[in-house]
Design an enzyme around this catalytic site. Structure first.
Site, mmCIF file in Angstrom:
data_model
loop_
_atom_site.group_PDB
_atom_site.id
_atom_site.type_symbol
_atom_site.label_atom_id
_atom_site.label_comp_id
_atom_site.label_asym_id
_atom_site.label_seq_id
_atom_site.Cartn_x
_atom_site.Cartn_y
_atom_site.Cartn_z
ATOM 1 N N CYS A 170 3.567 3.129 8.892
ATOM 2 C CA CYS A 170 3.231 4.502 8.932
ATOM 3 C C CYS A 170 5.121 5.087 10.006
ATOM 4 O O CYS A 170 4.703 4.383 10.844
ATOM 5 C CB CYS A 170 2.454 5.046 8.715
ATOM 6 N N PRO A 187 0.685 -1.413 -0.172
ATOM 7 C CA PRO A 187 -0.313 0.036 -0.005
ATOM 8 C C PRO A 187 0.696 0.942 0.261
ATOM 9 O O PRO A 187 2.136 1.304 0.547
ATOM 10 C CB PRO A 187 -0.738 -0.189 1.151
ATOM 11 N N ARG A 226 7.836 0.750 -3.476
ATOM 12 C CA ARG A 226 8.399 1.636 -4.622
ATOM 13 C C ARG A 226 8.240 0.650 -6.253
ATOM 14 O O ARG A 226 8.130 1.858 -7.011
ATOM 15 C CB ARG A 226 9.629 2.256 -4.056
ATOM 16 N N GLN A 278 -7.486 -0.569 4.258
ATOM 17 C CA GLN A 278 -5.957 -0.452 5.271
ATOM 18 C C GLN A 278 -6.410 0.481 5.952
ATOM 19 O O GLN A 278 -6.612 1.747 5.282
ATOM 20 C CB GLN A 278 -4.759 0.003 4.770
ATOM 21 N N LYS A 286 0.506 -5.146 9.004
ATOM 22 C CA LYS A 286 1.292 -4.535 8.336
ATOM 23 C C LYS A 286 2.120 -3.643 9.323
ATOM 24 O O LYS A 286 2.424 -2.817 9.756
ATOM 25 C CB LYS A 286 1.384 -3.390 7.337
HETATM 26 C C1 LIG Z 1 5.221 7.063 -1.189
HETATM 27 C C2 LIG Z 1 4.820 6.578 -0.298
HETATM 28 C C3 LIG Z 1 3.631 5.889 0.462
HETATM 29 C C4 LIG Z 1 3.282 4.870 1.624
HETATM 30 N N1 LIG Z 1 2.216 4.962 1.530
HETATM 31 C C5 LIG Z 1 1.776 3.427 1.993
HETATM 32 C C6 LIG Z 1 0.817 3.498 2.926
HETATM 33 O O1 LIG Z 1 -0.247 3.517 2.515
HETATM 34 N N2 LIG Z 1 0.664 2.227 4.214
HETATM 35 C C7 LIG Z 1 1.291 1.598 4.227
HETATM 36 O O2 LIG Z 1 1.359 0.766 4.656
HETATM 37 N N3 LIG Z 1 2.690 1.464 4.018
HETATM 38 C C8 LIG Z 1 2.995 2.739 2.771
HETATM 39 N N4 LIG Z 1 4.417 2.831 2.556
HETATM 40 C C9 LIG Z 1 5.282 1.983 2.759
HETATM 41 C C10 LIG Z 1 4.827 1.086 1.481
HETATM 42 O O3 LIG Z 1 4.130 0.497 1.748
HETATM 43 C C11 LIG Z 1 6.427 -0.244 1.937
HETATM 44 O O4 LIG Z 1 6.576 -0.782 2.780
HETATM 45 C C12 LIG Z 1 7.656 1.243 1.964
HETATM 46 O O5 LIG Z 1 7.625 1.632 0.749
HETATM 47 C C13 LIG Z 1 8.759 -0.410 1.846
HETATM 48 O O6 LIG Z 1 9.258 -1.201 0.637
HETATM 49 P P1 LIG Z 1 9.700 -0.669 -0.713
HETATM 50 O O7 LIG Z 1 11.124 -1.023 -0.265
HETATM 51 O O8 LIG Z 1 9.164 -2.295 -1.007
HETATM 52 O O9 LIG Z 1 9.147 0.257 -1.381
HETATM 53 C C14 LIG Z 1 4.627 4.261 1.515
HETATM 54 C C15 LIG Z 1 5.552 4.224 1.185
HETATM 55 C C16 LIG Z 1 5.570 5.043 0.437
HETATM 56 C C17 LIG Z 1 7.278 5.405 -0.347
#
Ligand SMILES: Cc1cc2nc3c(=O)[nH]c(=O)nc-3n(C[C@H](O)[C@H](O)[C@H](O)COP(=O)(O)O)c2cc1C
Length: 319
Positions: free
Chosen positions: A98, A14, A225, A68, A137
């Site tokens: 978060c 998410p 990302r 979520q 999460k």
């Molecule tokens: C722009 C952005 C917005 C995010 N919003 C959420 C969110 O709404 N809920 C959540 O659980 N994690 C959120 N995250 C975290 C991501 O879901 C993820 O846990 C984190 O980016 C690490 O994974 P990755 O390295 O694959 O990006 C967000 C991350 C980014 C970069």
């Protein structure tokens, strides 16, 4: 009922202002097995804030999908769970991850990792408030000196969650440094864990999905990302999981999907917002194209829908 134990799900992690309906649908088509909405404030849901209601909505074709929510007290989390339940999602995911100050500072998101008994209690409250499966999460812990995720995962399992997704960073780490998957692996290898354990953090290629699946033995992986402007990563990972060579994505296909994304965003958020929000995606869609910078600059500076389509056409001519 959703079967979290089915074949190694690839999950669209998410992301606020990214994983909205049009993008989720594209990721689904390219192989994302489980979708989750952007995080939704339980307090905003109670106040019936229009944007939060919109964030909850999804189409049947998106299933299995989780809504979520985040919050910091029993009352609002319970009521928000009931409101989310009306949408009939396949599961409700609690955001205990978060790290952003305005969220975590209030004891929401990863702010709760400061107070594990409260995290367990609030999670139990949500589980008891609904018949829909509840997942969590979260992160490894609050600071570098405190990473209680192995114990936390057990305790959350004991109060009835159906799966846990772990981002291999602490709250204080925000997005810095590298995600540490060894502790995610430890949670997975804990003999007491029965529920699926999904890993998350820094998966930036289809190859890494396979590598981390094999190395850490997790039950599924969330991609965040690396999927921005690159929904194709799900297809490529799926192909690798099936021992196939990933199909290269042509520029025509990238432009087509980018257009579809843009049109979907316009329908959801209106032209002005869509033009602005699309800007985060172009680097991903057109990554690796030589001398792309002038096109990117045009895409992120125009405020005109027709002009954006003209730029797309010029990209097609140029590459
Ligand atoms: C722009 C952005 C917005 C995010 N919003 C959420 C969110 O709404 N809920 C959540 O659980 N994690 C959120 N995250 C975290 C991501 O879901 C993820 O846990 C984190 O980016 C690490 O994974 P990755 O390295 O694959 O990006 C967000 C991350 C980014 C970069």
């Amino acid at each position: 009922m959703i079967d979290f134990k089915s074949d190694f799900p690839l999950i669209l992690s998410p992301m606020e202002a990214i994983t909205n309906k049009p993008f989720r649908k594209i990721c689904k088509r390219y192989g994302a097995d489980i979708l989750i909405t952007e995080f939704i404030s339980s307090d905003a849901l109670l106040r019936e804030v229009e944007q939060s209601i919109v964030k909850m909505s999804f189409d049947e074709e998106e299933r299995p999908l989780g809504i979520q929510i985040f919050g910091n007290n029993e009352e609002s989390l319970t009521l928000a769970t009931k409101i989310a339940e009306r949408e009939k999602p396949d599961f409700i995911d609690i955001n205990w991850g978060c790290p952003v100050k305005k969220i975590a500072g209030k004891g929401c998101g990863s702010g709760i990792l400061n107070d594990i008994p409260r995290m367990v209690k609030l999670t139990e409250t949500v589980v008891k408030a609904t018949n829909i499966p509840v997942t969590v999460k979260t992160r490894l812990g609050y600071t570098e000196n405190s990473k209680p995720i192995v114990e936390v995962a057990e305790r959350l399992q004991d109060v009835g969650i159906q799966a846990i997704s772990i981002h291999g960073r602490t709250r204080s780490q925000m997005y810095k440094g590298q995600a540490d998957w060894t502790l995610i692996g430890e949670v997975k290898n804990n003999q007491r864990m029965i529920i699926p354990v999904f890993g998350n953090g820094d998966i930036d290629s289809a190859e890494k999905v396979i590598e981390y699946k094999n190395r850490y033995g997790v039950d599924g992986i969330l991609i965040g990302r690396a999927s921005i402007g690159n929904p194709f990563i799900f297809q490529q990972a799926k192909e690798l999981l099936e021992n196939k060579t990933p199909t290269p994505i042509s520029i025509e296909e990238k432009v087509m999907v980018c257009k579809e994304h843009f049109e979907g965003l316009i329908a959801l958020r209106g032209e002005k917002n869509a033009i602005f929000e699309m800007r985060k995606n172009y680097s991903g869609y057109f990554k690796g194209l030589r001398d792309f910078k002038p096109f990117r600059l045009q895409l992120v500076s125009t405020t005109n829908q027709t002009e954006i389509h003209e730029i797309f056409n010029r990209i097609l001519e140029a590459y």
